[in-house]
Motif scaffolding. Structure first.
Motif, PDB file in Angstrom:
ATOM      1  N   TRP A 296       0.843  -1.323  -0.016  1.00 53.94           N
ATOM      2  CA  TRP A 296       0.024  -0.115  -0.126  1.00 53.94           C
ATOM      3  C   TRP A 296       0.711   1.267   0.051  1.00 53.94           C
ATOM      4  O   TRP A 296       0.752   2.300  -0.665  1.00 53.94           O
ATOM      5  CB  TRP A 296      -0.968   0.048   1.249  1.00 53.94           C
ATOM      6  N   ALA A 297       1.802   1.110   0.822  1.00 53.99           N
ATOM      7  CA  ALA A 297       2.823   2.301   0.881  1.00 53.99           C
ATOM      8  C   ALA A 297       3.576   2.487  -0.441  1.00 53.99           C
ATOM      9  O   ALA A 297       3.588   3.666  -0.922  1.00 53.99           O
ATOM     10  CB  ALA A 297       3.956   2.063   1.925  1.00 53.99           C
ATOM     11  N   ASN A 298       3.724   1.330  -1.147  1.00 59.78           N
ATOM     12  CA  ASN A 298       4.496   1.342  -2.636  1.00 59.78           C
ATOM     13  C   ASN A 298       3.553   2.253  -3.557  1.00 59.78           C
ATOM     14  O   ASN A 298       3.850   3.165  -4.229  1.00 59.78           O
ATOM     15  CB  ASN A 298       5.005   0.237  -3.076  1.00 59.78           C
ATOM     16  N   PHE A 299       2.228   1.583  -3.433  1.00 63.14           N
ATOM     17  CA  PHE A 299       1.157   1.977  -4.470  1.00 63.14           C
ATOM     18  C   PHE A 299       0.871   3.556  -4.165  1.00 63.14           C
ATOM     19  O   PHE A 299       0.835   4.369  -5.018  1.00 63.14           O
ATOM     20  CB  PHE A 299      -0.057   1.086  -4.186  1.00 63.14           C
ATOM     21  N   ALA A 300       0.717   3.958  -2.911  1.00 64.68           N
ATOM     22  CA  ALA A 300       0.466   5.456  -2.566  1.00 64.68           C
ATOM     23  C   ALA A 300       1.933   6.303  -3.255  1.00 64.68           C
ATOM     24  O   ALA A 300       1.626   7.405  -3.759  1.00 64.68           O
ATOM     25  CB  ALA A 300       0.433   5.619  -0.961  1.00 64.68           C
ATOM     26  N   ALA A 301       3.049   5.784  -2.933  1.00 66.20           N
ATOM     27  CA  ALA A 301       4.284   6.612  -3.516  1.00 66.20           C
ATOM     28  C   ALA A 301       3.881   6.714  -5.117  1.00 66.20           C
ATOM     29  O   ALA A 301       4.211   7.785  -5.732  1.00 66.20           O
ATOM     30  CB  ALA A 301       5.441   5.674  -3.266  1.00 66.20           C
ATOM     31  N   THR A 302       3.450   5.595  -5.619  1.00 66.34           N
ATOM     32  CA  THR A 302       3.461   5.852  -7.276  1.00 66.34           C
ATOM     33  C   THR A 302       2.233   6.744  -7.592  1.00 66.34           C
ATOM     34  O   THR A 302       2.377   7.383  -8.639  1.00 66.34           O
ATOM     35  CB  THR A 302       2.775   4.425  -7.759  1.00 66.34           C
ATOM     36  N   LEU A 303       1.230   7.125  -6.728  1.00 69.30           N
ATOM     37  CA  LEU A 303       0.370   8.316  -6.733  1.00 69.30           C
ATOM     38  C   LEU A 303       0.649   9.399  -6.122  1.00 69.30           C
ATOM     39  O   LEU A 303       0.017  10.458  -6.258  1.00 69.30           O
ATOM     40  CB  LEU A 303      -1.035   8.045  -6.171  1.00 69.30           C
TER      41      LEU A 303
END
Length: 141
Positions: free
Chosen positions: A21-28
């Motif tokens: 989730w943290a990695n996904f949020a970073a992509t956004l």
């Protein structure tokens, strides 16, 4: 997220896949907790909402995960080396894309909510079909 005070399916998935989730949020380009809060408060753009739903869908047994998985077959056929060359030399044969077609049977699509329909699910299905509009996908309802 811890202490959010709201028990949601998304919150559960985040607790199980916190690093993802943290990695996904970073992509956004947004903080992980802020992304969750914005999703819960319904303040994200429609594109970001769709991306969050897809993230969650790939971590559960969902229609979206099944559809995307089935579309992988079409993608794999197109990725086979020299397959397009073969079909160019055999014009009577079907193209690789014609060998795979995905039919989605959606029994409640467009149905009145009082009779079991869900506008939210309809909207999610439309978004999914738009995302994969270049593939051989048909919705049957």
């Amino acid at each position: 997220p811890a202490g959010a005070g709201v028990n949601t399916n998304l919150g559960f998935l985040i607790s199980e896949f916190a690093e993802e989730w943290a990695n996904f949020a970073a992509t956004l380009e947004v903080d992980a907790c802020a992304l969750y809060d914005a999703f819960i408060r319904d303040t994200l753009s429609s594109e970001s909402v769709f991306e969050v739903r897809m993230w969650a869908s790939f971590r559960t047994q969902s229609v979206a995960k099944t559809v995307v998985g089935a579309l992988q077959y079409q993608m794999a056929l197109c990725a086979v080396p020299r397959i397009h060359e073969y079909y160019q030399n055999h014009p009577g044969k079907k193209s690789p894309e014609d060998h795979a077609e995905l039919l989605i049977a959606h029994q409640t699509f467009g149905k009145d909510p009082r009779k079991g329909g869900s506008p939210v699910n309809d909207s999610a299905m439309i978004s999914l079909l738009r995302r994969y509009q270049d593939f051989n996908v048909a919705l049957v309802f």
